[in-house]
Motif scaffolding. Sequence first.
Motif, PDB file in Angstrom:
ATOM      1  N   ASP A 208      50.913  31.833 -30.514  1.00 43.99           N
ATOM      2  CA  ASP A 208      51.544  32.824 -31.386  1.00 43.99           C
ATOM      3  C   ASP A 208      52.815  33.366 -30.730  1.00 43.99           C
ATOM      4  N   SER A 209      53.721  32.435 -30.384  1.00 39.79           N
ATOM      5  CA  SER A 209      54.935  32.804 -29.666  1.00 39.79           C
ATOM      6  C   SER A 209      56.150  32.697 -30.591  1.00 39.79           C
ATOM      7  N   ARG A 210      56.985  33.731 -30.602  1.00 40.39           N
ATOM      8  CA  ARG A 210      58.186  33.687 -31.459  1.00 40.39           C
ATOM      9  C   ARG A 210      59.178  32.653 -30.924  1.00 40.39           C
TER      10      ARG A 210
ATOM     11  N   TRP B 134      47.155  19.457 -21.681  1.00 35.05           N
ATOM     12  CA  TRP B 134      47.285  20.161 -20.404  1.00 35.05           C
ATOM     13  C   TRP B 134      46.995  21.638 -20.618  1.00 35.05           C
ATOM     14  N   LYS B 135      45.905  22.084 -20.014  1.00 37.56           N
ATOM     15  CA  LYS B 135      45.447  23.457 -20.275  1.00 37.56           C
ATOM     16  C   LYS B 135      46.385  24.522 -19.705  1.00 37.56           C
ATOM     17  N   LYS B 136      47.197  24.145 -18.688  1.00 36.13           N
ATOM     18  CA  LYS B 136      48.074  25.149 -18.062  1.00 36.13           C
ATOM     19  C   LYS B 136      49.387  25.341 -18.824  1.00 36.13           C
ATOM     20  N   THR B 137      49.544  24.641 -19.945  1.00 34.23           N
ATOM     21  CA  THR B 137      50.775  24.779 -20.728  1.00 34.23           C
ATOM     22  C   THR B 137      50.930  26.219 -21.227  1.00 34.23           C
ATOM     23  N   THR B 138      52.143  26.767 -21.063  1.00 38.31           N
ATOM     24  CA  THR B 138      52.395  28.125 -21.560  1.00 38.31           C
ATOM     25  C   THR B 138      53.451  28.086 -22.673  1.00 38.31           C
ATOM     26  N   ALA B 139      53.538  29.201 -23.406  1.00 39.36           N
ATOM     27  CA  ALA B 139      54.514  29.291 -24.505  1.00 39.36           C
ATOM     28  C   ALA B 139      55.931  29.121 -23.967  1.00 39.36           C
ATOM     29  N   ARG B 140      56.218  29.740 -22.816  1.00 39.96           N
ATOM     30  CA  ARG B 140      57.570  29.624 -22.244  1.00 39.96           C
ATOM     31  C   ARG B 140      57.873  28.176 -21.862  1.00 39.96           C
ATOM     32  N   GLY B 141      56.848  27.493 -21.336  1.00 39.29           N
ATOM     33  CA  GLY B 141      57.011  26.086 -20.962  1.00 39.29           C
ATOM     34  C   GLY B 141      57.367  25.237 -22.179  1.00 39.29           C
ATOM     35  N   VAL B 142      56.661  25.470 -23.289  1.00 39.34           N
ATOM     36  CA  VAL B 142      56.916  24.704 -24.519  1.00 39.34           C
ATOM     37  C   VAL B 142      58.328  24.988 -25.021  1.00 39.34           C
TER      38      VAL B 142
END
Lengths: 99, 634
Positions: B109-111, B560-568
Amino acid sequence: MPHKQNQSEDVGEDLALGFRTRIGVRLFLVYALVYGIFVGINLVSPLLMETIVLFGMNLAETYGIGLILFAVLLALIYNHMCAKKEFALSQAVSIKEDA
Amino acid sequence: MAITIFLFFVLIVIGLSFYLSSRAKSASGYFAAGGKIHWAVNGIAFAGDYLSAASFLGICGMIATAGYDGFLYSIGYLSGWIVALFIVAEPMKKLGKYTFTDALDAKFDSRGIKLMAAISTLIVSIFYLIPQMVGAGVLVQPLLGIPQSWGVIIVGAIVITIVATAGMASTTYVQFIKGALLVVFSLILVVAVLMNGLSTTPDQHGTVPFHDLATLTIDQKDGQWLVSDNAYSYQESIEDHGVTFSRLTMDGVDSWWEQVSSENGEIQLEETQWEVVEQDGTKWVNGAPASVDNQIFQVGNLEVIDGKEGAQAATGALNPFRFLALLNDPDTQVRRWSSVNLTDGNGKAVKVYYSFLTPGNKVLRPGLKFKVEGTFAQKLDFASLMLALFCGTAALPHILIRYYTVPNRAAVRKSTIVAIAVIGLFYILTLFMGLGAMTSAVINPLDNNMSAPLLARSFSEFLFAVISAIAFATVLGTVSGLIIAASGAVAHDLMDRFGQMKMTEETKVRSGKIAAVVVGVIAIMLGILFQGMNVSFLVGLAFAVAASANLPAIIMVLFWKKTTARGVTASIIVGILAAVGLILLSPEMFTRYGLDPATAPIPINNPGIISIPLSFITLVTVSLLSKKVQAKQA
């Protein structure tokens, strides 16, 4: 009771998720390897692609058409394995629900 | 007849879209056809979406001129579906609702993801739209005899009507009809090619006499060049890229000849074709004013078949294996054509189209277009293209949204398998259609995109009319799908979710339709602006951008479980910038800027081998760093 049957099928579909992912990744790696070898032969030994291998077709034609047919074959194998697993799991859920 | 069949197709398509408009009242109905499409219909619609102008017109044209290297696109495009089926299809269905942004953003739920994924969808869709519109213009010109820009406007207007009325339901059924017809009529065309067999003097079934190239000799005597035909006088010779061209005159009219051999001081010349455009715009073709009857003639034929020449070389009907075996024979010689821009001794610019012979064993293996025996950079370019084709399919927005038009994940799987089978069959047919065009004197040297329709015309006007109408529907269908994907990105991802406009179902549909009209108008303008640009080149660009911007994010979110919104978010930004930036700095683009391609800072044309790993690395690095920051803050 079609509604109950549909529910069981959906449950079977959900339970088979891990199985489908495992099979999917394995089949993907097999195909990626075969595709990679095709690209590799062209880069390392392109003249090999002129070798006649099947019904007068050279390696380039045979491998190229073979890659397309292999994709269809793997897709059918994947569908068969997934459908079989989903059916088995939905049957197990049905039996549990009936019990 | 062509116009009647074309209008018949267009009327069916528009009629269908109005008939299905009742299904597009809700957002789900408009963007995902209510998720009610049958898997078999959706599978063929997938094929319809995928087999765009680049596949039908572009690949056949490239095989007709560059042999096996064109077929590499068929192999790569089809292989990409393996990534879609085994890795992406079912998880995308589980996570998403209308667009692939939904799926990427489901866990976060990342803008940032909403914004960047929507922008990526818009960029890829627009890059993919341009070649479709350019292709439409190219197709309509000979079909209806109207200017190319009108073709673009007609396609744009029809597609806007389709998309603004019924959305995904209409698009799906248009794609279903078109996909099925395309494969059936391509099969008919291939059967006709095989029944016809091979000949060294293809005459389009007696309708167009085979043009045997004239030859002359020139010999130097007493310091003067003498031509074997006294009517000609020698003027000059110019060398370009290792080929020498001689200018002769007859009755004051110039003609250009290619020097093909030299023995004992005697040089053999072979006929070429040439074009001159005067400063006032007057165009001359082969020494006479250009007109309907005086155009650059169609080319492409076999000079020798399995060591045989002339009438005894004709094969009669062939099976598919024998057809390929004869063409890959080292004793078969294919006459191929190229062009060169020259400036004569009087300062006049001329474009010369000249032919040369290539043995069959070189035509039917990689190497004519992609220099697999060349430098390290050329090899890297080939590997990069094959990587982008393999990774691009599963990241194309108009393909990804089709996972939401079927009711469940089993239907997603089955429809993808139907798509692989139908698309696979079609791509095998492209090899025979392309080679058929290469050997049937139907290639237009000015634009090879029309090779498949012109091959159909060599058999019958009816087949030409149907194939052209299907090709036009191909463009219509693909453009519709792309505009739906783009309108979904605007209305659903940007306005509703990123802008948090809290839209009702009705406003979302209305916004989607307005967005479709705006994107459609932009596509028309770009289609006119990019006229004459290579269709396949632009599609390759869209594949590279999609594979670099979208695929790393999709794969890592799923696995990959460590994926973050900023990474995407970071990986999408880096993917887009790297892919587009590398293309803009490539030798191909430098040629288009009018600069020396050797001075391009990036030595390869296909960016995938750099931009895809870079996007993956960015995602992993930013995800790990942002996890660390989060841990510290906690």
